[in-house]
Design a protein around this motif. Sequence first.
Motif, PDB file in Angstrom:
ATOM      1  N   GLN A   1     -23.113 -27.461  -2.548  1.00 50.70           N
ATOM      2  CA  GLN A   1     -24.409 -27.052  -3.088  1.00 50.70           C
ATOM      3  C   GLN A   1     -24.898 -25.749  -2.456  1.00 50.70           C
ATOM      4  OE1 GLN A   1     -27.116 -30.331  -2.672  1.00 50.70           O
ATOM      5  NE2 GLN A   1     -26.052 -31.561  -4.182  1.00 50.70           N
ATOM      6  N   ASN A   2     -24.207 -25.256  -1.442  1.00 46.62           N
ATOM      7  CA  ASN A   2     -24.632 -24.037  -0.760  1.00 46.62           C
ATOM      8  C   ASN A   2     -23.832 -22.805  -1.172  1.00 46.62           C
ATOM      9  OD1 ASN A   2     -26.517 -25.461   0.746  1.00 46.62           O
ATOM     10  ND2 ASN A   2     -25.107 -25.815   2.416  1.00 46.62           N
ATOM     11  N   PHE A   3     -22.666 -22.998  -1.763  1.00 49.33           N
ATOM     12  CA  PHE A   3     -21.789 -21.879  -2.089  1.00 49.33           C
ATOM     13  C   PHE A   3     -21.318 -21.975  -3.537  1.00 49.33           C
ATOM     14  CE2 PHE A   3     -21.120 -22.862   2.425  1.00 49.33           C
ATOM     15  CZ  PHE A   3     -21.491 -21.652   2.988  1.00 49.33           C
ATOM     16  N   LEU A   4     -21.118 -20.812  -4.158  1.00 47.46           N
ATOM     17  CA  LEU A   4     -20.573 -20.808  -5.514  1.00 47.46           C
ATOM     18  C   LEU A   4     -19.124 -21.260  -5.505  1.00 47.46           C
ATOM     19  CD1 LEU A   4     -22.055 -17.475  -6.904  1.00 47.46           C
ATOM     20  CD2 LEU A   4     -22.783 -19.814  -7.399  1.00 47.46           C
ATOM     21  N   GLN A   5     -18.370 -20.791  -4.526  1.00 46.80           N
ATOM     22  CA  GLN A   5     -16.989 -21.205  -4.347  1.00 46.80           C
ATOM     23  C   GLN A   5     -16.842 -21.645  -2.892  1.00 46.80           C
ATOM     24  OE1 GLN A   5     -14.760 -17.722  -5.459  1.00 46.80           O
ATOM     25  NE2 GLN A   5     -14.845 -18.240  -7.608  1.00 46.80           N
ATOM     26  N   PRO A   6     -17.016 -22.935  -2.633  1.00 45.48           N
ATOM     27  CA  PRO A   6     -16.935 -23.404  -1.246  1.00 45.48           C
ATOM     28  C   PRO A   6     -15.623 -22.987  -0.588  1.00 45.48           C
ATOM     29  CG  PRO A   6     -17.679 -25.153  -2.687  1.00 45.48           C
ATOM     30  CD  PRO A   6     -17.261 -24.010  -3.567  1.00 45.48           C
ATOM     31  N   PRO A   7     -15.679 -22.602   0.675  1.00 44.92           N
ATOM     32  CA  PRO A   7     -14.473 -22.152   1.366  1.00 44.92           C
ATOM     33  C   PRO A   7     -13.485 -23.268   1.689  1.00 44.92           C
ATOM     34  CG  PRO A   7     -16.325 -22.225   2.859  1.00 44.92           C
ATOM     35  CD  PRO A   7     -16.852 -22.513   1.489  1.00 44.92           C
ATOM     36  N   ASP A   8     -13.911 -24.502   1.613  1.00 44.22           N
ATOM     37  CA  ASP A   8     -13.067 -25.637   1.966  1.00 44.22           C
ATOM     38  C   ASP A   8     -13.137 -26.666   0.845  1.00 44.22           C
ATOM     39  OD1 ASP A   8     -12.066 -28.083   3.061  1.00 44.22           O
ATOM     40  OD2 ASP A   8     -12.523 -27.363   5.070  1.00 44.22           O
ATOM     41  N   PRO A   9     -12.019 -27.219   0.417  1.00 48.06           N
ATOM     42  CA  PRO A   9     -12.057 -28.197  -0.676  1.00 48.06           C
ATOM     43  C   PRO A   9     -12.743 -29.512  -0.285  1.00 48.06           C
ATOM     44  CG  PRO A   9      -9.845 -28.045   0.227  1.00 48.06           C
ATOM     45  CD  PRO A   9     -10.656 -26.966   0.891  1.00 48.06           C
ATOM     46  N   HIS A  10     -12.902 -29.763   1.000  1.00 48.16           N
ATOM     47  CA  HIS A  10     -13.597 -30.973   1.433  1.00 48.16           C
ATOM     48  C   HIS A  10     -15.098 -30.725   1.361  1.00 48.16           C
ATOM     49  CE1 HIS A  10      -9.637 -30.925   3.417  1.00 48.16           C
ATOM     50  NE2 HIS A  10      -9.639 -32.201   3.065  1.00 48.16           N
ATOM     51  N   ASP A  11     -15.809 -31.648   0.761  1.00 47.35           N
ATOM     52  CA  ASP A  11     -17.248 -31.471   0.577  1.00 47.35           C
ATOM     53  C   ASP A  11     -17.989 -32.002   1.802  1.00 47.35           C
ATOM     54  OD1 ASP A  11     -19.327 -30.430  -0.821  1.00 47.35           O
ATOM     55  OD2 ASP A  11     -19.610 -32.190  -2.100  1.00 47.35           O
ATOM     56  N   ALA A  12     -17.881 -31.295   2.892  1.00 47.50           N
ATOM     57  CA  ALA A  12     -18.459 -31.722   4.164  1.00 47.50           C
ATOM     58  C   ALA A  12     -19.962 -31.467   4.192  1.00 47.50           C
ATOM     59  CB  ALA A  12     -17.791 -30.957   5.298  1.00 47.50           C
ATOM     60  N   PRO A  13     -20.679 -32.167   5.065  1.00 49.76           N
ATOM     61  CA  PRO A  13     -22.120 -31.896   5.225  1.00 49.76           C
ATOM     62  C   PRO A  13     -22.338 -30.447   5.665  1.00 49.76           C
ATOM     63  CG  PRO A  13     -21.530 -33.936   6.324  1.00 49.76           C
ATOM     64  CD  PRO A  13     -20.243 -33.275   5.904  1.00 49.76           C
ATOM     65  N   TYR A  14     -23.335 -29.801   5.092  1.00 49.84           N
ATOM     66  CA  TYR A  14     -23.638 -28.408   5.402  1.00 49.84           C
ATOM     67  C   TYR A  14     -25.140 -28.204   5.210  1.00 49.84           C
ATOM     68  CZ  TYR A  14     -22.133 -23.566   6.000  1.00 49.84           C
ATOM     69  OH  TYR A  14     -21.906 -22.302   6.479  1.00 49.84           O
ATOM     70  N   PRO A  15     -25.930 -28.756   6.117  1.00 53.16           N
ATOM     71  CA  PRO A  15     -27.388 -28.672   5.950  1.00 53.16           C
ATOM     72  C   PRO A  15     -27.899 -27.241   6.090  1.00 53.16           C
ATOM     73  CG  PRO A  15     -26.850 -29.511   8.115  1.00 53.16           C
ATOM     74  CD  PRO A  15     -25.558 -29.420   7.357  1.00 53.16           C
ATOM     75  N   ILE A  16     -29.021 -26.992   5.451  1.00 54.10           N
ATOM     76  CA  ILE A  16     -29.706 -25.710   5.579  1.00 54.10           C
ATOM     77  C   ILE A  16     -31.029 -25.969   6.291  1.00 54.10           C
ATOM     78  CG2 ILE A  16     -30.920 -23.904   4.315  1.00 54.10           C
ATOM     79  CD1 ILE A  16     -28.804 -23.953   2.249  1.00 54.10           C
ATOM     80  N   ASP A  17     -31.329 -25.153   7.296  1.00 55.05           N
ATOM     81  CA  ASP A  17     -32.586 -25.262   8.027  1.00 55.05           C
ATOM     82  C   ASP A  17     -33.515 -24.130   7.608  1.00 55.05           C
ATOM     83  OD1 ASP A  17     -31.653 -27.477   9.485  1.00 55.05           O
ATOM     84  OD2 ASP A  17     -30.724 -26.179  10.971  1.00 55.05           O
ATOM     85  N   TYR A  18     -34.816 -24.396   7.676  1.00 56.13           N
ATOM     86  CA  TYR A  18     -35.819 -23.420   7.265  1.00 56.13           C
ATOM     87  C   TYR A  18     -36.740 -23.114   8.441  1.00 56.13           C
ATOM     88  CZ  TYR A  18     -34.134 -24.601   2.656  1.00 56.13           C
ATOM     89  OH  TYR A  18     -33.332 -24.803   1.571  1.00 56.13           O
ATOM     90  N   TYR A  19     -37.076 -21.845   8.582  1.00 59.73           N
ATOM     91  CA  TYR A  19     -37.851 -21.365   9.722  1.00 59.73           C
ATOM     92  C   TYR A  19     -38.975 -20.446   9.277  1.00 59.73           C
ATOM     93  CZ  TYR A  19     -33.818 -22.803  12.512  1.00 59.73           C
ATOM     94  OH  TYR A  19     -32.814 -23.513  13.090  1.00 59.73           O
ATOM     95  N   VAL A  20     -40.004 -20.372  10.097  1.00 58.99           N
ATOM     96  CA  VAL A  20     -40.955 -19.267  10.053  1.00 58.99           C
ATOM     97  C   VAL A  20     -40.729 -18.481  11.330  1.00 58.99           C
ATOM     98  CG1 VAL A  20     -42.699 -20.395   8.632  1.00 58.99           C
ATOM     99  CG2 VAL A  20     -42.828 -20.614  11.110  1.00 58.99           C
ATOM    100  N   TRP A  21     -41.121 -17.239  11.315  1.00 60.33           N
ATOM    101  CA  TRP A  21     -40.945 -16.370  12.473  1.00 60.33           C
ATOM    102  C   TRP A  21     -42.303 -15.955  12.995  1.00 60.33           C
ATOM    103  CZ3 TRP A  21     -36.069 -15.656  14.249  1.00 60.33           C
ATOM    104  CH2 TRP A  21     -35.042 -16.038  13.376  1.00 60.33           C
ATOM    105  N   ALA A  22     -42.502 -16.083  14.301  1.00 58.46           N
ATOM    106  CA  ALA A  22     -43.719 -15.601  14.946  1.00 58.46           C
ATOM    107  C   ALA A  22     -43.363 -14.332  15.712  1.00 58.46           C
ATOM    108  CB  ALA A  22     -44.281 -16.653  15.892  1.00 58.46           C
ATOM    109  N   CYS A  23     -44.042 -13.246  15.371  1.00 57.96           N
ATOM    110  CA  CYS A  23     -43.843 -11.958  16.031  1.00 57.96           C
ATOM    111  C   CYS A  23     -45.069 -11.746  16.912  1.00 57.96           C
ATOM    112  CB  CYS A  23     -43.735 -10.841  15.003  1.00 57.96           C
ATOM    113  SG  CYS A  23     -42.552 -11.185  13.677  1.00 57.96           S
ATOM    114  N   VAL A  24     -44.894 -11.827  18.221  1.00 58.84           N
ATOM    115  CA  VAL A  24     -46.021 -11.868  19.147  1.00 58.84           C
ATOM    116  C   VAL A  24     -46.001 -10.644  20.062  1.00 58.84           C
ATOM    117  CG1 VAL A  24     -47.150 -13.228  20.948  1.00 58.84           C
ATOM    118  CG2 VAL A  24     -45.930 -14.394  19.102  1.00 58.84           C
ATOM    119  N   SER A  25     -47.113  -9.910  20.052  1.00 56.89           N
ATOM    120  CA  SER A  25     -47.277  -8.785  20.981  1.00 56.89           C
ATOM    121  C   SER A  25     -48.487  -9.085  21.866  1.00 56.89           C
ATOM    122  CB  SER A  25     -47.490  -7.473  20.225  1.00 56.89           C
ATOM    123  OG  SER A  25     -48.808  -7.383  19.712  1.00 56.89           O
ATOM    124  N   GLU A  26     -48.826  -8.160  22.723  1.00 55.85           N
ATOM    125  CA  GLU A  26     -50.003  -8.332  23.572  1.00 55.85           C
ATOM    126  C   GLU A  26     -51.282  -8.367  22.752  1.00 55.85           C
ATOM    127  OE1 GLU A  26     -51.210  -5.775  26.957  1.00 55.85           O
ATOM    128  OE2 GLU A  26     -49.136  -6.098  27.610  1.00 55.85           O
TER     129      GLU A  26
END
Length: 75
Positions: A21-46
């Motif tokens: 579900q993550n690739f158009l043409q998966p690199p491996d024929p085995h359908d292994a778990p491949y979770p996607i993580d989601y992040y926000v970014w904090a850019c902190v200055s003084e």
Amino acid sequence: MTETYKLYAVKYGTHPRPQSQNFLQPPDPHDAPYPIDYYVWACVSENRTVVVDTGFDADAARERAAPCIAARRKG
């Protein structure tokens, strides 16, 4: 004057799905778990903090059947 920022990645969601579900043409024929993580970014200055959000919100998480670890607030 140039500001120096520290960058922090804050994980707020994950989507446990197979690699097919993550690739158009998966690199491996085995359908292994491949979770996607989601992040926000904090850019902190003084002098300020900027949050960069490139992910999805709680409503989109429900539509995608993806767990949402922490829902963001509006505003």
